[in-house]
Write a protein that holds these residues in place. Structure first.
Motif, PDB file in Angstrom:
ATOM      1  N   ALA A 195      54.548  33.068  37.776  1.00 16.66           N
ATOM      2  CA  ALA A 195      53.412  32.244  38.190  1.00 16.66           C
ATOM      3  C   ALA A 195      52.164  33.100  38.365  1.00 16.66           C
ATOM      4  CB  ALA A 195      53.740  31.503  39.485  1.00 16.66           C
ATOM      5  N   MET A 196      52.338  34.275  38.968  1.00 18.17           N
ATOM      6  CA  MET A 196      51.196  35.163  39.155  1.00 18.17           C
ATOM      7  C   MET A 196      50.578  35.549  37.813  1.00 18.17           C
ATOM      8  SD  MET A 196      50.961  38.985  40.775  1.00 18.17           S
ATOM      9  CE  MET A 196      49.389  39.865  40.664  1.00 18.17           C
ATOM     10  N   GLY A 197      51.424  35.808  36.824  1.00 16.03           N
ATOM     11  CA  GLY A 197      50.909  36.168  35.504  1.00 16.03           C
ATOM     12  C   GLY A 197      50.036  35.078  34.908  1.00 16.03           C
ATOM     13  N   PHE A 198      50.474  33.829  35.005  1.00  9.09           N
ATOM     14  CA  PHE A 198      49.705  32.726  34.430  1.00  9.09           C
ATOM     15  C   PHE A 198      48.441  32.441  35.248  1.00  9.09           C
ATOM     16  CE2 PHE A 198      54.088  31.617  32.899  1.00  9.09           C
ATOM     17  CZ  PHE A 198      53.832  31.895  31.566  1.00  9.09           C
ATOM     18  N   LEU A 199      48.539  32.568  36.576  1.00 11.11           N
ATOM     19  CA  LEU A 199      47.357  32.377  37.419  1.00 11.11           C
ATOM     20  C   LEU A 199      46.311  33.459  37.145  1.00 11.11           C
ATOM     21  CD1 LEU A 199      49.156  31.533  40.782  1.00 11.11           C
ATOM     22  CD2 LEU A 199      47.757  29.959  39.438  1.00 11.11           C
ATOM     23  N   CYS A 200      46.779  34.704  37.046  1.00 10.81           N
ATOM     24  CA  CYS A 200      45.845  35.803  36.791  1.00 10.81           C
ATOM     25  C   CYS A 200      45.254  35.730  35.382  1.00 10.81           C
ATOM     26  CB  CYS A 200      46.539  37.148  37.004  1.00 10.81           C
ATOM     27  SG  CYS A 200      46.858  37.519  38.742  1.00 10.81           S
ATOM     28  N   LEU A 201      45.983  35.144  34.446  1.00  7.42           N
ATOM     29  CA  LEU A 201      45.428  34.941  33.111  1.00  7.42           C
ATOM     30  C   LEU A 201      44.202  34.034  33.184  1.00  7.42           C
ATOM     31  CD1 LEU A 201      45.481  35.191  30.026  1.00  7.42           C
ATOM     32  CD2 LEU A 201      47.161  33.324  29.972  1.00  7.42           C
ATOM     33  N   GLY A 202      44.305  32.965  33.970  1.00  8.85           N
ATOM     34  CA  GLY A 202      43.154  32.079  34.145  1.00  8.85           C
ATOM     35  C   GLY A 202      41.984  32.786  34.794  1.00  8.85           C
ATOM     36  N   SER A 203      42.262  33.554  35.850  1.00 11.29           N
ATOM     37  CA  SER A 203      41.202  34.301  36.527  1.00 11.29           C
ATOM     38  C   SER A 203      40.598  35.352  35.600  1.00 11.29           C
ATOM     39  CB  SER A 203      41.768  34.969  37.784  1.00 11.29           C
ATOM     40  OG  SER A 203      40.774  35.662  38.494  1.00 11.29           O
ATOM     41  N   PHE A 204      41.447  36.010  34.809  1.00 14.00           N
ATOM     42  CA  PHE A 204      40.992  37.019  33.851  1.00 14.00           C
ATOM     43  C   PHE A 204      40.037  36.401  32.830  1.00 14.00           C
ATOM     44  CE2 PHE A 204      41.340  39.580  30.016  1.00 14.00           C
ATOM     45  CZ  PHE A 204      41.328  40.876  30.492  1.00 14.00           C
ATOM     46  N   MET A 205      40.379  35.188  32.345  1.00 15.00           N
ATOM     47  CA  MET A 205      39.526  34.513  31.368  1.00 15.00           C
ATOM     48  C   MET A 205      38.149  34.212  31.943  1.00 15.00           C
ATOM     49  SD  MET A 205      42.369  31.930  29.801  1.00 15.00           S
ATOM     50  CE  MET A 205      41.146  30.872  28.987  1.00 15.00           C
ATOM     51  N   ASN A 206      38.104  33.797  33.210  1.00 16.17           N
ATOM     52  CA  ASN A 206      36.822  33.518  33.847  1.00 16.17           C
ATOM     53  C   ASN A 206      35.974  34.778  33.939  1.00 16.17           C
ATOM     54  OD1 ASN A 206      34.790  32.485  35.863  1.00 16.17           O
ATOM     55  ND2 ASN A 206      35.958  33.838  37.194  1.00 16.17           N
ATOM     56  N   LEU A 207      36.561  35.863  34.463  1.00 17.64           N
ATOM     57  CA  LEU A 207      35.813  37.112  34.615  1.00 17.64           C
ATOM     58  C   LEU A 207      35.394  37.681  33.266  1.00 17.64           C
ATOM     59  CD1 LEU A 207      38.029  38.633  37.423  1.00 17.64           C
ATOM     60  CD2 LEU A 207      35.650  37.928  37.667  1.00 17.64           C
ATOM     61  N   LEU A 208      36.262  37.545  32.274  1.00 18.48           N
ATOM     62  CA  LEU A 208      35.937  38.023  30.933  1.00 18.48           C
ATOM     63  C   LEU A 208      34.737  37.269  30.376  1.00 18.48           C
ATOM     64  CD1 LEU A 208      37.244  40.043  28.825  1.00 18.48           C
ATOM     65  CD2 LEU A 208      38.250  38.012  27.779  1.00 18.48           C
ATOM     66  N   ASP A 209      34.694  35.950  30.643  1.00 12.37           N
ATOM     67  CA  ASP A 209      33.632  35.129  30.078  1.00 12.37           C
ATOM     68  C   ASP A 209      32.276  35.403  30.713  1.00 12.37           C
ATOM     69  OD1 ASP A 209      34.623  33.260  27.976  1.00 12.37           O
ATOM     70  OD2 ASP A 209      33.017  32.002  28.790  1.00 12.37           O
ATOM     71  N   VAL A 210      32.282  35.926  31.939  1.00  9.57           N
ATOM     72  CA  VAL A 210      31.007  36.274  32.580  1.00  9.57           C
ATOM     73  C   VAL A 210      30.316  37.393  31.820  1.00  9.57           C
ATOM     74  CG1 VAL A 210      29.960  37.224  34.674  1.00  9.57           C
ATOM     75  CG2 VAL A 210      31.738  35.482  34.858  1.00  9.57           C
ATOM     76  N   THR A 211      31.112  38.373  31.320  1.00 13.13           N
ATOM     77  CA  THR A 211      30.520  39.557  30.687  1.00 13.13           C
ATOM     78  C   THR A 211      30.574  39.531  29.158  1.00 13.13           C
ATOM     79  OG1 THR A 211      32.664  40.690  30.922  1.00 13.13           O
ATOM     80  CG2 THR A 211      31.048  41.029  32.659  1.00 13.13           C
ATOM     81  N   ILE A 212      31.540  38.809  28.595  1.00 12.03           N
ATOM     82  CA  ILE A 212      31.735  38.869  27.147  1.00 12.03           C
ATOM     83  C   ILE A 212      30.556  38.269  26.388  1.00 12.03           C
ATOM     84  CG2 ILE A 212      32.923  36.645  26.860  1.00 12.03           C
ATOM     85  CD1 ILE A 212      34.875  38.062  24.963  1.00 12.03           C
ATOM     86  N   VAL A 213      29.880  37.285  27.003  1.00  5.01           N
ATOM     87  CA  VAL A 213      28.807  36.584  26.301  1.00  5.01           C
ATOM     88  C   VAL A 213      27.562  37.460  26.163  1.00  5.01           C
ATOM     89  CG1 VAL A 213      27.718  35.526  28.321  1.00  5.01           C
ATOM     90  CG2 VAL A 213      27.646  34.336  26.138  1.00  5.01           C
ATOM     91  N   THR A 214      27.432  38.464  27.034  1.00  3.07           N
ATOM     92  CA  THR A 214      26.209  39.277  27.044  1.00  3.07           C
ATOM     93  C   THR A 214      25.947  39.933  25.696  1.00  3.07           C
ATOM     94  OG1 THR A 214      26.589  39.734  29.391  1.00  3.07           O
ATOM     95  CG2 THR A 214      24.998  41.114  28.255  1.00  3.07           C
ATOM     96  N   VAL A 215      26.981  40.504  25.084  1.00  2.00           N
ATOM     97  CA  VAL A 215      26.772  41.219  23.820  1.00  2.00           C
ATOM     98  C   VAL A 215      26.513  40.261  22.659  1.00  2.00           C
ATOM     99  CG1 VAL A 215      28.144  43.213  24.516  1.00  2.00           C
ATOM    100  CG2 VAL A 215      29.262  41.299  23.364  1.00  2.00           C
ATOM    101  N   ALA A 216      26.788  38.963  22.845  1.00  2.00           N
ATOM    102  CA  ALA A 216      26.599  37.999  21.755  1.00  2.00           C
ATOM    103  C   ALA A 216      25.232  37.322  21.802  1.00  2.00           C
ATOM    104  CB  ALA A 216      27.700  36.926  21.814  1.00  2.00           C
TER     105      ALA A 216
END
Length: 464
Positions: A12-33
């Protein structure tokens, strides 16, 4: 609080952290695009700011009420609904045919993230026994840091690989299969829960949202519209709206009704001062990295991957400092904050110096040392600042205090993007890109210098 230990808690922790990881990734990933998005969709500088700021603004507005909604309606269903909305909104971002459609999809993406994010730590908190919680929080913090590190590099790498000729759209499309995995996995492994009540402060939620929008909207649109009276009126209106929001919550609290922020925290001057410092600290960096990415690509012609690699030293520094914060445990918190903000100001000054001297001949590795110093400073500041703010809150209100800190962290990020972006794009109309970037560096440099001096003065008083 009841802890329900589940045999599937690690999955469960793995799937929950995947969701949190996606959110944090999306905050920074868009900058270079952003430069590619500007070219492809014909976006104005103001619209480009909105692509970044609308996400953090929606996240900021939604974090406080959505955390309360999880307590009222059940955390597992809200996490799954938030992930579903985030995944569908990511697909809409990838398929956007206009800048307006992209901004609208980013708004939904941010609101969905706000629905999902507060539930992650809350579920972990009631799923793992006390003896495992320290390890869990450490793993969660490491994953959060990794997401910040990965964002610019992954974004630049995906755009450089350009699978199926999707260009910048691939950074959003990658969320679709990941989101599907998180939704199905969480549905199968996260223990079911029921909310404790259905009471929600809808009026307080609306007032908090209006206050935030009235504060941030004029800072983004004011420059492009030459500051009409309507924008000035909105900015001024944020002050009485903030007072009305606090008054409303205090009044509801006296009658024992649900509130966004407990009245004990609203009357806690030390906690409120800490929230102000959180806003200031987090307003310094996001806007700077937005304009730096635009400058590196549009001004100097670097590829998205080169731009991501050039700035990767900063999140690495944040991760290293965060994971080694315990080594400074004997230092007073004010001294650690002063040290960190001093490192941030020094790193920013060195970054500006390197950019000025290298000019068009800059290489990705030229920024490694100064941005690493910035990252080490930021990691030091964040850990000490969060500890100092949370120390002012009663233990019984730690959940609400944590939610407030996260919400005001996002408000600071939105304000920083608005302020620094306005300075950069404002100067860009009459000055060279490098001069515009130097002007944009003034706000974060001055901010961190003043915060550092103030914290060091407090440190001297405490140790005198």
């Amino acid at each position: 609080m009841t802890v329900t230990v589940s045999r599937t808690r690690w999955l469960a922790m793995g799937f929950l952290c995947l969701g949190s990881f996606m959110n944090l990734l999306d905050v920074t990933i868009v900058t270079v695009a952003l430069p590619r998005i500007q070219t492809d969709l014909g976006a104005t500088p103001t619209q480009l700011e909105w692509v970044a700021v609308i996400y953090v603004l929606a996240l900021a507005v939604g974090l406080l009420p959505m955390g309360r909604f999880g307590d009222s309606w059940g955390r597992k269903p809200l996490f799954i609904w938030g992930m579903l909305g985030f995944t569908l909104a990511s697909a809409a971002c990838a398929g956007a045919t206009s800048i307006t459609m992209l901004i609208g999809a980013r708004l939904v993406q941010g609101l969905s993230a706000a629905l999902m994010v507060p539930q992650v730590l809350a579920i972990l908190h009631v799923t793992f026994p006390p003896e495992e919680k320290t390890r869990i929080i450490g793993l969660f913090a490491a994953l959060s840091s990794l997401a910040a590190v990965a964002g610019p590099v992954v974004g630049g790498g995906l755009i450089a690989l350009d699978p199926w000729g999707l260009h910048w759209r691939v950074i959003f499309l990658v969320n679709v299969p990941l989101g599907a995995v998180a939704i199905i996995g969480a549905g199968l492994t996260v223990p079911a829960d029921r909310g404790v009540s259905r009471q929600v402060d809808w009026v307080g939620t609306l007032l908090f949202a209006l206050t935030t929008v009235c504060l941030v909207l004029p800072l983004i649109e004011g420059r492009a519209l030459d500051w009409p009276w309507q924008m000035m009126a909105l900015l001024v209106a944020a002050i009485p709206l903030a007072g009305l929001t606090v008054s409303h919550m205090l009044r509801r609290g006296r009658h024992g009704a649900a509130v966004l922020i407990p009245t004990s925290l609203l009357r806690n001057s030390a906690f409120l001062q800490g929230l102000v410092r959180v806003v200031f600290v987090f307003s310094g960096i996001p806007g700077f990295f937005l304009v730096l990415s635009v400058y590196l690509q549009s001004g100097l012609g670097l590829t998205p991957l080169q731009s991501g690699l050039a700035t990767a030293a900063f999140p690495v520094g944040v991760m290293v400092a965060s994971m080694n914060a315990a080594r400074l445990g004997d230092w007073p918190l004010s001294g650690r904050i002063g040290l960190g903000t001093g490192a941030l100001a020094t790193g920013l000054a060195l970054t500006a110096l390197v950019l000025w001297q290298a000019g068009a001949g800059i290489a990705s590795w030229h920024l490694t040392a100064p941005l690493l110093i910035c990252g080490l400073g930021m990691g030091t500041v964040v850990v000490a600042l969060f500890q100092s703010v949370m120390a002012t809150a009663p233990a019984a209100e730690s959940g609400a205090a944590s939610g407030a800190v996260q919400a005001f962290q996002q408000i600071g990020a939105a304000l920083g993007i608005a302020i620094v972006g306005s300075v950069y794009f404002g100067f860009l109309t009459t000055a060279a890109p490098l001069l515009a970037l130097m002007a944009a560096c003034i706000y974060p440099f001055t901010l961190f210098t003043l915060l550092g001096l103030g914290s060091l003065l407090n440190h001297r008083k405490e140790t005198a």
